[in-house]
Design a protein around this motif. Structure first.
Motif, PDB file in Angstrom:
ATOM      1  N   VAL A 158       0.840  -1.198   0.000  1.00 22.09           N
ATOM      2  CA  VAL A 158       0.000   0.000   0.000  1.00 22.09           C
ATOM      3  C   VAL A 158       0.877   1.250   0.000  1.00 22.09           C
ATOM      4  O   VAL A 158       0.646   2.194  -0.767  1.00 22.09           O
ATOM      5  N   ALA A 159       1.900   1.257   0.863  1.00 22.96           N
ATOM      6  CA  ALA A 159       2.802   2.405   0.908  1.00 22.96           C
ATOM      7  C   ALA A 159       3.493   2.618  -0.434  1.00 22.96           C
ATOM      8  O   ALA A 159       3.610   3.764  -0.915  1.00 22.96           O
ATOM      9  N   ASN A 160       3.943   1.551  -1.064  1.00 24.12           N
ATOM     10  CA  ASN A 160       4.581   1.659  -2.380  1.00 24.12           C
ATOM     11  C   ASN A 160       3.642   2.287  -3.398  1.00 24.12           C
ATOM     12  O   ASN A 160       4.033   3.182  -4.165  1.00 24.12           O
ATOM     13  N   ALA A 161       2.394   1.820  -3.415  1.00 27.01           N
ATOM     14  CA  ALA A 161       1.432   2.330  -4.395  1.00 27.01           C
ATOM     15  C   ALA A 161       1.123   3.803  -4.141  1.00 27.01           C
ATOM     16  O   ALA A 161       1.046   4.604  -5.082  1.00 27.01           O
ATOM     17  N   VAL A 174      -0.236  -9.371  -3.967  1.00 25.00           N
ATOM     18  CA  VAL A 174      -0.200  -8.345  -2.930  1.00 25.00           C
ATOM     19  C   VAL A 174      -0.035  -6.947  -3.538  1.00 25.00           C
ATOM     20  O   VAL A 174      -0.603  -5.970  -3.035  1.00 25.00           O
ATOM     21  N   ALA A 175       0.719  -6.831  -4.622  1.00 28.61           N
ATOM     22  CA  ALA A 175       0.885  -5.523  -5.262  1.00 28.61           C
ATOM     23  C   ALA A 175      -0.455  -4.949  -5.700  1.00 28.61           C
ATOM     24  O   ALA A 175      -0.668  -3.720  -5.661  1.00 28.61           O
ATOM     25  N   ASP A 176      -1.389  -5.802  -6.098  1.00 23.90           N
ATOM     26  CA  ASP A 176      -2.701  -5.314  -6.520  1.00 23.90           C
ATOM     27  C   ASP A 176      -3.551  -4.879  -5.330  1.00 23.90           C
ATOM     28  O   ASP A 176      -4.409  -3.991  -5.462  1.00 23.90           O
ATOM     29  N   ILE A 177      -3.321  -5.488  -4.171  1.00 26.77           N
ATOM     30  CA  ILE A 177      -3.996  -5.010  -2.958  1.00 26.77           C
ATOM     31  C   ILE A 177      -3.573  -3.567  -2.682  1.00 26.77           C
ATOM     32  O   ILE A 177      -4.400  -2.703  -2.373  1.00 26.77           O
ATOM     33  N   GLY A 178      -2.277  -3.312  -2.811  1.00 24.80           N
ATOM     34  CA  GLY A 178      -1.774  -1.959  -2.591  1.00 24.80           C
ATOM     35  C   GLY A 178      -2.308  -0.976  -3.607  1.00 24.80           C
ATOM     36  O   GLY A 178      -2.743   0.135  -3.254  1.00 24.80           O
ATOM     37  N   ALA A 179      -2.301  -1.355  -4.874  1.00 24.61           N
ATOM     38  CA  ALA A 179      -2.800  -0.466  -5.921  1.00 24.61           C
ATOM     39  C   ALA A 179      -4.285  -0.173  -5.729  1.00 24.61           C
ATOM     40  O   ALA A 179      -4.741   0.966  -5.911  1.00 24.61           O
TER      41      ALA A 179
END
Length: 289
Positions: free
Chosen positions: A20-23, A182-187
């Motif tokens: 989430v922070a990354n996105a 997980v990257a899509d959860i963040g995005a």
């Protein structure tokens, strides 16, 4: 690009909070990360990217009040895997109360898909109790409810077996299971925060793919260039370690998640919604192991 928001991310040093922070940072938002360990390597990574890191604990209301000060939105995660389901619910309530005191404008809570359907899975139910308190709190909110993480395959309870040639899980090989990167959860979380009042009061089950574990094993076989065999086993075999996990895998085998993948792609086309094959194509499993 929507105007920048100042967002508090709990669990920022973990894989979900980190995504989430990354996105958010990639989309130009200001991030404050709440963690019990500001000295962790991942904390240093986010600090180097301009995030503010604050030490805090869900049981310390003073630290939560300090973390919420001046925040527009919060992405909140809770966990039952350290102190149990009741503790998880208490974590969520503490965060909600702190957000209400601070006047936070948007509370995005990370639950789990189908938790609102009375599954009887303990860690689904503990998250849904938080959802109920949040809905009654008066704090503007949205529920993000992901399915099984693709990254679970990299966990110590699965990866060694995969590298040894066997993917073993407590469900039939021909039973579909919805999964998400997980990257899509963040995005997705970043998009929810940007949409603001358009998603207030809404609950989204989110997934990127639906496939059987036999299909997963076949994709991993092609990725690794050697056979990976799927081996199912009865959920009862998990009970000695975790009643929660046994109940969850029984539910996977009989009911399972029901996120609407097509609707997600239509409504949230700015999220990549990786299928499993795409996610696996980016892995270096030999390095991970």
């Amino acid at each position: 690009m929507p105007s920048s928001s100042h967002v508090l991310v709990t669990g920022v040093t973990g894989q979900q909070g980190g995504s989430v922070a990354n996105a958010l940072l990639a989309r130009g938002h200001r991030v404050r990360g709440l963690t019990r360990n500001t000295g962790a390597p991942t904390a240093a990574h986010f600090a180097a990217r301009g995030a503010e890191l604050m030490a805090g604990d869900f049981t310390d209301s003073g630290s939560l009040d300090r973390a919420m000060a001046g925040i527009d939105a919060i992405y909140a995660m809770t966990t039952p895997f350290e102190a149990g389901e009741d503790a998880e619910t208490a974590q969520g309530i503490a965060l909600i109360e702190a957000a209400k005191r601070a006047g936070v404008k948007h509370f995005v809570y990370s639950s789990v898909a189908s938790a609102d359907l009375k599954t009887g899975i303990p860690h689904f139910d503990s998250k849904f109790r938080v959802e109920e308190v949040l809905a009654a709190s008066g704090v503007p909110y949205t529920i993000s409810a992901p399915v099984f993480f693709m990254e679970n395959l990299l966990a110590p309870w699965l990866l060694p077996g995969i590298m040894g040639g066997t993917l073993a899980m407590a469900m039939p090989g021909d039973r579909p299971l919805q999964q998400i990167a997980v990257a899509d959860i963040g995005a997705f979380a970043a998009v929810l925060i940007e949409r603001g009042e358009r998603v207030f009061g809404k609950r989204f089950n989110i997934a990127g793919d639906e496939l059987t574990n036999s299909d997963v094993a076949a994709i991993l076989s092609r990725k690794l260039g050697r056979p990976i065999v799927y081996q199912g086993f009865p959920p009862d075999a998990l009970r000695a370690q975790s009643e929660d996990m046994a109940i969850m895998f029984e539910w996977f085998a009989t009911t399972g998640y029901s996120a609407d993948l097509n609707a997600l792609r239509r409504e949230f086309g700015d999220v990549s919604w990786q299928d499993f094959k795409t996610w696996a194509s980016h892995l270096d499993l030999d390095q991970t192991a």
